[in-house]
Enzyme design. Structure first.
Site, PDB file in Angstrom:
ATOM      1  N   ASP A   1      29.288  28.161 -44.540  1.00 22.09           N
ATOM      2  CA  ASP A   1      28.267  27.178 -44.925  1.00 22.09           C
ATOM      3  C   ASP A   1      28.003  26.238 -43.752  1.00 22.09           C
ATOM      4  OD1 ASP A   1      26.412  26.015 -46.622  1.00 22.09           O
ATOM      5  OD2 ASP A   1      27.882  24.818 -47.729  1.00 22.09           O
TER       6      ASP A   1
ATOM      7  N   VAL B   1      31.256  13.570 -53.878  1.00 23.09           N
ATOM      8  CA  VAL B   1      31.967  12.994 -52.735  1.00 23.09           C
ATOM      9  C   VAL B   1      31.682  11.492 -52.662  1.00 23.09           C
ATOM     10  CG1 VAL B   1      32.251  13.093 -50.220  1.00 23.09           C
ATOM     11  CG2 VAL B   1      31.771  15.186 -51.501  1.00 23.09           C
TER      12      VAL B   1
HETATM   13  P1  ADP Z   1      29.344  18.815 -50.594  1.00 22.69           P
HETATM   14  O1  ADP Z   1      30.067  19.894 -51.301  1.00 22.69           O
HETATM   15  O2  ADP Z   1      28.762  17.785 -51.491  1.00 22.69           O
HETATM   16  O3  ADP Z   1      28.360  19.328 -49.593  1.00 22.69           O
HETATM   17  P2  ADP Z   1      30.781  17.719 -48.294  1.00 22.69           P
HETATM   18  O4  ADP Z   1      32.235  17.970 -48.048  1.00 22.69           O
HETATM   19  O5  ADP Z   1      29.809  18.389 -47.396  1.00 22.69           O
HETATM   20  O6  ADP Z   1      30.496  18.030 -49.822  1.00 22.69           O
HETATM   21  O7  ADP Z   1      30.547  16.160 -48.221  1.00 22.69           O
HETATM   22  C1  ADP Z   1      29.305  15.572 -48.614  1.00 22.69           C
HETATM   23  C2  ADP Z   1      28.871  14.520 -47.612  1.00 22.69           C
HETATM   24  O8  ADP Z   1      29.861  13.503 -47.507  1.00 22.69           O
HETATM   25  C3  ADP Z   1      28.706  15.049 -46.200  1.00 22.69           C
HETATM   26  O9  ADP Z   1      27.445  15.610 -45.981  1.00 22.69           O
HETATM   27  C4  ADP Z   1      28.931  13.809 -45.365  1.00 22.69           C
HETATM   28  O10 ADP Z   1      27.765  13.020 -45.331  1.00 22.69           O
HETATM   29  C5  ADP Z   1      29.977  13.055 -46.168  1.00 22.69           C
HETATM   30  N1  ADP Z   1      31.345  13.335 -45.683  1.00 22.69           N
HETATM   31  C6  ADP Z   1      32.162  14.353 -46.062  1.00 22.69           C
HETATM   32  N2  ADP Z   1      33.344  14.318 -45.423  1.00 22.69           N
HETATM   33  C7  ADP Z   1      33.298  13.242 -44.610  1.00 22.69           C
HETATM   34  C8  ADP Z   1      34.229  12.629 -43.683  1.00 22.69           C
HETATM   35  N3  ADP Z   1      35.460  13.133 -43.474  1.00 22.69           N
HETATM   36  N4  ADP Z   1      33.840  11.508 -43.040  1.00 22.69           N
HETATM   37  C9  ADP Z   1      32.611  10.981 -43.253  1.00 22.69           C
HETATM   38  N5  ADP Z   1      31.705  11.498 -44.099  1.00 22.69           N
HETATM   39  C10 ADP Z   1      32.022  12.612 -44.779  1.00 22.69           C
HETATM   40 MG    MG Z   2      28.348  19.850 -47.609  1.00 24.94          MG
END
Ligand code: ADP
Ligand code: MG
Length: 353
Positions: A168, A36
């Site tokens: 999750d 990400v």
């Molecule tokens: P992973 O599969 O790596 O856990 P996530 O979708 O949880 O993926 O995203 C990883 C991190 O990116 C999150 O813990 C958060 O810190 C950041 N993040 C994800 N989506 C957003 C968003 N829409 N706005 C701001 N930060 C985000």
């Molecule tokens: Mg996550």
């Protein structure tokens, strides 16, 4: 309108994007199934600023995550981070690579906020947009925690009413949206949509053991293996009633409630130790309390004191979320109607001024 007609119309009118349309920034996270990044539009006309974006490059599970996000956008948009686009970028030597794009909601997850010594007052400042000039104490901390729980349960109720189980739920997957000043859920990579049979076969290996409810399987093992989509649509409301898969998320949300009340349980090691103790008490929170309270640290005793406010209504809610049997756990809707939420939260303070 038929959901699929709507989805089709939306696909035609939604702009399509490719890799080159985005510039990658800082890495925000990396899991087994994707990376990400913070990102922005490559050629962003000043007049049409969309602000910062979040981009996830996902492996084969990205397809499910796109499905879930599009469904959430139509059915319960406020529950989750604002999803913009999802597309299949390449099928080269690395196989399918799905790109998912959201609006950047803010810098802090609930996990970041909970790790701070200022918690929960840092959350209060973010919710109200200003520092409150009030004495600190248990009452005030309780009403901040109550507000976080209300927002989290509201978002969960949206997902569950749509037929989606997240699977999750943890502080790392709860983001503070600076725009709406509310907490929203992120990371639908392990979610299941039971009404249409998407991701019907549980992927236990995706679950985070620290927050997972004791049941290993989201649906009972007697449930026949994944039926085709039309059959699943006809059957699943019944299966939902029988198996109450939404209660898996309620257990995880209960653990978040617990961590907010007890600073000692916010660390990984603290939570793992708690899980071990609870298992030894056969997942009976009342038995756990009896076993640790006599020799509890001042810090732990303060947590019980917070949950015991107003005749122990917070403790009552917590114990109806963290239970061994899924069917004995309260639903998100039921929890929102629980007397714990009868008292006005901290947001009332700002409106009173
Ligand atoms: P992973 O599969 O790596 O856990 P996530 O979708 O949880 O993926 O995203 C990883 C991190 O990116 C999150 O813990 C958060 O810190 C950041 N993040 C994800 N989506 C957003 C968003 N829409 N706005 C701001 N930060 C985000
Ligand atoms: Mg996550």
């Amino acid at each position: 309108f038929d959901m699929f007609v709507l989805a089709f119309v939306e696909r035609i009118f939604r702009p399509t994007f490719r890799k080159d349309d985005f510039v990658l920034g800082k890495k925000l996270g990396e899991g087994a199934f994707g990376v990400v990044y913070k990102a922005s539009h490559a050629k962003k006309p000043a007049s049409k600023k969309e602000g910062d974006l979040v981009l996830k490059k996902a492996t084969e599970y990205g397809a499910v995550e796109i499905w879930m996000n599009e469904r959430v956008r139509r059915a319960c948009a406020n529950s989750c981070a604002d999803f913009l686009y999802g597309f299949l970028e390449s099928s080269g030597k690395k196989g399918a690579e799905y790109w998912l794009i959201w609006r950047f909601e803010g810098e802090a997850t609930l996990s970041d906020l909970m790790q701070s010594k200022e918690f929960p007052y840092n959350v209060e400042t973010m919710l109200l947009g200003e520092v409150q000039d009030l004495p600190k104490g248990l009452e005030r901390e309780n009403s901040i925690i109550q507000t976080v729980m209300r927002q989290l349960l509201f978002a969960l109720d949206g997902l569950h009413s749509t037929g989606i189980v997240h699977r999750d739920i943890k502080p790392q997957n709860v983001i503070f949206s600076e725009g709406s000043r509310t907490f929203k859920i992120i990371d639908l990579g392990a979610a299941a949509d039971l009404r249409v049979g998407i991701n019907y076969i549980p992927k236990e290996f995706l679950l985070d053991p620290r927050y997972a409810a004791p049941e290993q399987y989201i649906m009972s093992t007697q449930t026949p293996s994944a039926p085709s989509a039309p059959v699943a649509t006809a059957l699943s409301p019944v299966l939902w009633q029988l198996n109450l898969p939404d209660r898996f998320d309620i257990y995880s949300a209960g653990l978040i409630f617990l961590q907010m009340a007890f600073p000692a349980l916010r660390s990984d090691s603290g939570l793992i130790q708690f899980n071990r103790q609870l298992k030894r008490c056969d997942y009976d929170l009342v038995a756990w309390r009896k076993s640790i309270e006599p020799r509890a640290s001042a810090d732990l005793r303060r947590g019980f004191e917070l949950l015991d406010l107003d005749g122990g209504i917070g403790w009552e809610l917590l114990t109806s979320m963290v239970r061994y049997k899924a069917r004995q756990r309260i639903s998100a809707k039921g929890a929102l109607a629980h007397p714990y939420f009868d008292r006005e939260g901290i947001l009332a303070l700002s409106f009173m001024q």
